[in-house]
Design a protein around this motif. Structure first.
Motif, PDB file in Angstrom:
ATOM      1  N   VAL A 115      77.485 -11.123  33.390  1.00 47.03           N
ATOM      2  CA  VAL A 115      78.252 -11.930  32.440  1.00 47.03           C
ATOM      3  C   VAL A 115      79.731 -11.590  32.540  1.00 47.03           C
ATOM      4  CG1 VAL A 115      78.551 -12.535  29.999  1.00 47.03           C
ATOM      5  CG2 VAL A 115      76.259 -12.074  30.902  1.00 47.03           C
ATOM      6  N   LYS A 116      80.026 -10.287  32.539  1.00 43.96           N
ATOM      7  CA  LYS A 116      81.423  -9.869  32.700  1.00 43.96           C
ATOM      8  C   LYS A 116      81.493  -8.359  32.896  1.00 43.96           C
ATOM      9  CE  LYS A 116      82.021  -9.818  27.652  1.00 43.96           C
ATOM     10  NZ  LYS A 116      82.773 -10.441  26.533  1.00 43.96           N
ATOM     11  N   THR A 118      83.153  -4.811  31.795  1.00 42.66           N
ATOM     12  CA  THR A 118      83.666  -4.249  30.543  1.00 42.66           C
ATOM     13  C   THR A 118      84.724  -3.187  30.802  1.00 42.66           C
ATOM     14  OG1 THR A 118      81.866  -2.620  30.497  1.00 42.66           O
ATOM     15  CG2 THR A 118      81.503  -4.703  29.338  1.00 42.66           C
ATOM     16  N   CYS A 125      72.781 -10.190  32.187  1.00 42.53           N
ATOM     17  CA  CYS A 125      71.634 -10.760  31.475  1.00 42.53           C
ATOM     18  C   CYS A 125      70.553 -11.148  32.469  1.00 42.53           C
ATOM     19  CB  CYS A 125      72.056 -11.963  30.629  1.00 42.53           C
ATOM     20  SG  CYS A 125      72.646 -13.374  31.590  1.00 42.53           S
ATOM     21  N   CYS A 159      70.527 -15.224  22.154  1.00 42.52           N
ATOM     22  CA  CYS A 159      71.977 -15.041  22.245  1.00 42.52           C
ATOM     23  C   CYS A 159      72.658 -16.396  22.065  1.00 42.52           C
ATOM     24  CB  CYS A 159      72.382 -14.465  23.596  1.00 42.52           C
ATOM     25  SG  CYS A 159      71.564 -12.929  24.054  1.00 42.52           S
ATOM     26  N   ASP A 164      80.301 -19.440  29.774  1.00 51.02           N
ATOM     27  CA  ASP A 164      79.594 -18.501  30.650  1.00 51.02           C
ATOM     28  C   ASP A 164      79.322 -17.175  29.954  1.00 51.02           C
ATOM     29  OD1 ASP A 164      79.563 -20.295  32.748  1.00 51.02           O
ATOM     30  OD2 ASP A 164      81.486 -19.605  33.561  1.00 51.02           O
ATOM     31  N   ASP A 165      79.852 -17.010  28.760  1.00 45.48           N
ATOM     32  CA  ASP A 165      79.698 -15.760  28.020  1.00 45.48           C
ATOM     33  C   ASP A 165      78.490 -15.850  27.091  1.00 45.48           C
ATOM     34  OD1 ASP A 165      80.179 -13.233  27.126  1.00 45.48           O
ATOM     35  OD2 ASP A 165      82.123 -13.667  26.212  1.00 45.48           O
ATOM     36  N   GLY A 167      77.044 -14.227  23.218  1.00 42.73           N
ATOM     37  CA  GLY A 167      77.439 -13.526  22.010  1.00 42.73           C
ATOM     38  C   GLY A 167      76.289 -13.450  21.034  1.00 42.73           C
TER      39      GLY A 167
END
Length: 272
Positions: A115-116, A118, A125, A159, A164-165, A167
């Protein structure tokens, strides 16, 4: 023509003018808002936007966000700040790039998605928890080849998909579970443990924990075979020779090798 008239009740421009205008226009809708200023942007502009959206579309406010079921994995480099200070900016940046490439390779091979980044870790995921756990185990083991020590945590649930994120509370819980892990350890929530029953994965209970900003207490489990590796746990990875690395890799895979040998032995005995 349908018409919307907005006016603040205590405006210095008398509200009676808006009421008279609404009476004169057929099908006009008058909404009296709280406030004292005729400038729309000076007080509670959201109320004006909501009424305008309701007038034009029939609804107001943000729509229901799309929710997806996913297993989230968070990884973190242990003692990243001190390592960065020791190596310097240039070497540390190269090491982070190698780390990010390693994460992408393992996650994509396991059928997941990064996802990204950090900063000193990663957020990924997966469609299934077992894939995420095995990916985390491989990542923790492979990172030692870069001289890095990782910790990892997983949780599963719905979620909020934000482009594309991802949360929502599931993501927060996953991050908090990872924060509890020690170097070389893969932790999972009780939700993940229950979902992988029958997968052959084994866990060790790590007790109940109150996760920051998450309600209630959560039972946490450690993946069997992963454990804390403190500063006295052995030779630092950056000082290992090539032979040492090969030995470590064989040691990590020893249980699997022993199982394979056992199956071959039993098969030979059966044939005999």
């Amino acid at each position: 023509m349908p018409t919307l008239i907005l006016h603040r009740r205590d405006d210095w421009v008398p509200v009676g003018g808006a009421r008279h205008l609404a009476d004169l226009i057929p099908s006009a809708r008058l909404v009296e808002l709280e406030g004292t200023d005729h400038a729309y942007f000076s007080q509670d502009s959201d109320a004006i936007l909501d009424e305008t959206e309701r007038f034009l579309t029939g609804t107001s406010g943000p729509g229901e966000p799309e929710r997806v079921l996913a297993t989230v994995l968070f990884t973190d480099i242990v003692d990243s700040t001190s390592r960065a200070a020791t190596l310097g900016d240039g070497r540390w940046r190269e090491l982070l790039e190698a780390h990010d490439a390693l994460v992408r390779s393992h996650v994509e091979r396991a059928g997941g998605r990064v996802v990204k980044s950090t900063g000193d870790g990663a957020f990924a995921c997966f469609s299934g928890p077992a894939r995420g756990i095995r990916c985390a185990e491989e990542l923790v083991a492979s990172a030692t080849d870069l001289g890095l020590q990782l910790r990892a945590g997983l949780h599963a649930g719905e979620c909020e998909a934000i482009g594309d994120d991802l949360g929502g509370l599931t993501v927060h819980i996953g991050a908090r579970v990872a924060a509890l892990a020690r170097g070389g350890e893969v932790l999972v929530s009780s939700t993940v443990k229950d979902l992988v029953v029958g997968s052959g994965l084994a866990f060790v209970e790590r007790g109940e924990h109150h996760l920051k900003v998450v309600p209630g207490s959560w039972r946490i489990y450690g993946l069997a075979g992963t454990s804390s590796l403190g500063p006295d746990a052995g030779t630092p990875a950056e000082h290992l020779t090539a032979a040492d690395r090969v030995t470590l890799r064989m040691a990590r895979r020893a249980p699997g090798v022993l199982r394979a040998v056992g199956r071959i032995t039993m098969r030979d005995r059966t044939r005999a």
